[in-house]
Scaffold this active site. Structure first.
Site, PDB file in Angstrom:
ATOM      1  CD  GLU A  51      -3.139   1.507   2.222  1.00  0.00           C
ATOM      2  OE1 GLU A  51      -3.855   2.051   2.205  1.00  0.00           O
ATOM      3  OE2 GLU A  51      -3.002   0.232   3.012  1.00  0.00           O
ATOM      4  CB  CYS A 258      -7.216   2.703   3.602  1.00  0.00           C
ATOM      5  SG  CYS A 258      -7.954   1.729   4.715  1.00  0.00           S
ATOM      6  CG  ASN A 405      -8.695  -2.067   1.867  1.00  0.00           C
ATOM      7  OD1 ASN A 405      -7.965  -2.819   1.792  1.00  0.00           O
ATOM      8  ND2 ASN A 405      -8.922  -1.116   2.792  1.00  0.00           N
ATOM      9  CD  GLU A 406      -9.688  -2.271   6.987  1.00  0.00           C
ATOM     10  OE1 GLU A 406      -8.653  -3.124   7.335  1.00  0.00           O
ATOM     11  OE2 GLU A 406      -9.542  -1.307   7.375  1.00  0.00           O
TER      12      GLU A 406
END
Length: 689
Positions: A51, A258, A405-406
């Site tokens: 990331e 993120c 992603n999350e």
């Protein structure tokens, strides 16, 4: 960070020496059922999570030295400062009149009526520019001469000024390399020169000054090292890639994290804007730039010089399966939580207030379909042709995509289901990674996991950031998971020495050995857990936002943390099938802080044991290799151990804690070995040749 002393080094050495001494203590007896191999271990089991946080891309893996080279950031002069000494510039301004291209539409105009050696600008780089003596750096720039008699652009790589050894000033310090660009024209033209620094310097800067009087337009000012991974023109920083390649990772997840979501949908990561000509890729604010007050970095932008093509290429280079993660039509739920409308009609989970021009979910789904074509499609297809035009006509063999992603909750599940339906309809062989949210437990986690199981998801991505003891306590987390459902992707995990997102977290051995213990549980449950990756991957020592991290670097050097070596040992010794392990007296794995797992490696025939002794004392073990036949006589041990659980590696001591190799004797089918205090040990017992 603790300062190492001779005493602590001596104490560590004595502890390791003690581990080699047979104690009167009765050995703990373990049994490995070599003749009863269990679940297959995914060939891509242990991989990498990348990331762009902690200046991991620009200022890190992507080695462009000029910050904001195209003046396209919101603050168009970010990273640039006008020189004020001597005959300063008469004026300077960022304009859009007649740019070099439609996506790169800002440039810097310099004007001077007097001229002189200080009529120009300096670029600070990413916390300075790291350059090496005698190495070659290509400086390139687009120039256009305006009215007047500007004759040349002088290019200088220099040390910042430091009067009497004090702090840096705007004044120029010693020059490290110089060049002069002439033959300027009234039309945009690209110029290139090679700079060879006369000394190694970690925090140099670039100075550009005009020669003569008049006006000069300037854009895409780049300073790029020739020493890149595989020598590529837009290549990556070789020492950082080498650390990745040495792990032989099974997969590379990119670009986040993120970073995929963005604070708003307008600030999301859009892969289509990261391919093609590097100079034409628009920059974007990095969502981590002002997320944490403890590391407020408003200068953190993404240039996308490292884009999706380069990610795919990196994965191929290091033998890892590519795993791109795409936005599912949701901005970060911790920030705006903005949603892309599913359709023009309002449904129960449609956004309450979306911008009139906001893209619908169909746009995001089409981006995913186009990505598969970009990665795998024939050169005759529209997106396959774009890949071929960038120099890679062959397929990248994409087999997996992450959807979101999350994210969590009904709005995510609704969007995931539509994504999955469309992708599976056109590309049924593509496996999808879904999200169970940011936490490893709780009502949201339970609800999402149940729903994704009902949707027959291929993989569920679980994340866990917690104290070291959580990892040791939860070593049996997957023992009770239902078999036959979705596979688990342990997509982000790292032990936090202080607290989640605390700036005081450190990459201690306590964290790493606890992760090693937890990973015995991942390996033992390879029929449930298909992939695992530590996170985050990279951190710049001068520009990080989140810690701990696996690999740290400055402008010139890099090192792996103790967690890096744990991950590396697992990846290099993953084996092919799980072997059942019975702990002493039939206890659970982790009882008395002894953790174990075992695999067989079919290509070599080796039996591979992973053992964690989370104890301050040596621990003798007697390991019965039940049903083993024709074992070799000499095994190989790789050991990470130190008596001090707070031990850390650093730029000054990059291998203060690193695996130590030795051999041991194998007699029959019983192996006796003494585990060092606070140790992670990998034992390879060879098959007889």
């Amino acid at each position: 960070m603790p300062i190492p002393t001779r005493f602590s080094t001596l104490a560590t050495g004595l502890a390791l020496l003690g581990a080699l001494t047979i104690r009167a203590q009765a050995p703990a007896t373990l049994t490995v059922q070599v003749n009863k191999p269990g679940a297959a271990v995914n060939k891509n089991m242990y991989g990498l999570f990348f990331e762009d946080i902690n200046f991991a891309a620009d200022g890190g893996l992507y080695p462009e030295l000029v910050k904001n080279k195209s003046f396209e950031t919101d603050d168009h002069l970010l990273g640039w400062k006008a020189l004020r000494g001597g005959a300063a510039l008469t004026s300077y301004v960022v304009l859009t009149d007649g740019p070099i291209g439609p996506t790169n539409n800002h440039f810097l105009r310099l004007s001077t009526q007097v001229g002189g050696p200080e009529a120009g600008f300096v670029n600070e780089g990413f916390r300075g520019m790291g350059v090496k003596q005698g190495a070659e750096y290509t400086f390139s720039v687009y120039l256009r001469r305006g009215p007047g008699s500007i004759a040349a652009l002088n290019v200088t790589l220099e040390e910042p000024g430091r009067p009497s050894g004090g702090p840096e000033t705007a004044a120029s310090g010693p020059a490290l390399a110089q060049a002069r660009i002439t033959d300027l024209t009234s039309e945009w033209k690209k110029y290139s020169v090679v700079l060879r620094p006369s000394a190694t310097f970690a925090k140099a800067r670039l100075k550009l000054t005009v020669e003569g009087t008049g006006t000069l337009d300037l854009d895409v000012a780049s300073l790029y090292p020739k020493d890149t991974w595989k020598g590529r023109e837009n290549g990556l920083r070789p020492d950082l890639v080498q650390l990745l390649a040495d792990m032989k990772p099974g997969f590379l997840r990119f670009p986040g994290g993120c970073i995929v979501e963005g604070r708003t949908l307008a600030q999301r990561y859009q892969w289509k804007e990261t391919i093609g000509a590097v100079a034409a890729r628009p920059s974007l604010i990095n969502r981590w730039n002002t997320e944490f007050l403890h590391k407020f970095t408003p200068d953190y932008y993404q240039s996308f010089g490292l884009g999706f093509f380069e990610y795919f290429q990196l994965a191929e280079d290091i033998g890892a399966a590519p795993l791109p993660i795409l936005n599912v039509g949701m901005a970060c739920q911790y920030n705006s939580a903005e949603l892309a409308p599913i359709s023009a009609a309002k449904g129960p989970n449609a956004p309450v207030a979306a911008a009139d021009d906001a893209p619908t979910l169909d746009t995001f789904i089409q981006d995913a379909l186009d990505l598969v074509e970009f990665a795998n499609g024939p050169v005759s297809s529209p997106w396959g042709a774009k890949r071929a035009a960038m120099g890679h006509p062959a397929s990248f063999n994409l087999q997996m995509i992450g959807v979101g992603n999350e994210q969590w909750g009904p709005q995510y599940l609704e969007r995931y289901e539509l994504f999955a339906k469309a992708l599976k309809a056109k590309y049924p062989a593509i496996e999808l990674v879904s999200s169970a949210g940011p936490s490893p437990d709780g009502p949201l986690f339970d609800t999402d996991s149940k729903a994704l199981t009902q949707l027959k998801a291929d993989y569920i991505d679980e994340h866990y950031y917690a104290k070291p003891e959580w990892f040791r306590t939860n070593v049996g987390r997957y023992d009770g998971y239902a078999r036959g459902g979705p596979k688990i992707f342990a997509g982000e995990y790292a032990a936090q020495s202080v607290a989640i997102a605390s700036p005081d977290n450190r990459n201690t051995w306590d964290c790493a050995i606890s992760e090693a213990a937890f990973m015995t549980g991942l390996e033992r449950n390879a029929d449930v857990v298909g992939m695992a990756s530590y996170a985050p991957l990279f951190a710049n020592v001068d520009a990080w936002q989140w810690t701990p991290d696996m690999i740290w670097f400055d402008n010139l050097n890099s090192y792996g943390s103790p967690s890096y070596y744990v991950q590396k040992l697992y990846a290099l010794n993953k084996g092919t099938r799980v072997l059942p392990v019975t702990m002493p007296a039939g206890a659970k794995n982790g009882t008395d802080n002894l953790f174990a797992s075992a695999v067989v490696d079919a290509p070599t025939g080796d039996v591979v044991l992973k053992l964690v002794n989370y104890s301050g004392s040596p621990r003798p073990v007697s390991i019965s290799l039940a049903g083993a036949k024709k074992l070799g006589k000499t095994g190989r041990a790789q050991v990470l151990a130190t008596a001090d659980l707070q031990t850390q590696n650093s730029l000054k001591e990059p291998k203060k804690l690193a695996p130590q190799e030795s051999t041991f004797t194998v007699k029959g089918s019983t192996l006796n070995y003494t585990l060092a205090p606070n140790s992670f040990t990998v034992l390879r017992v060879p098959a007889q040749k």
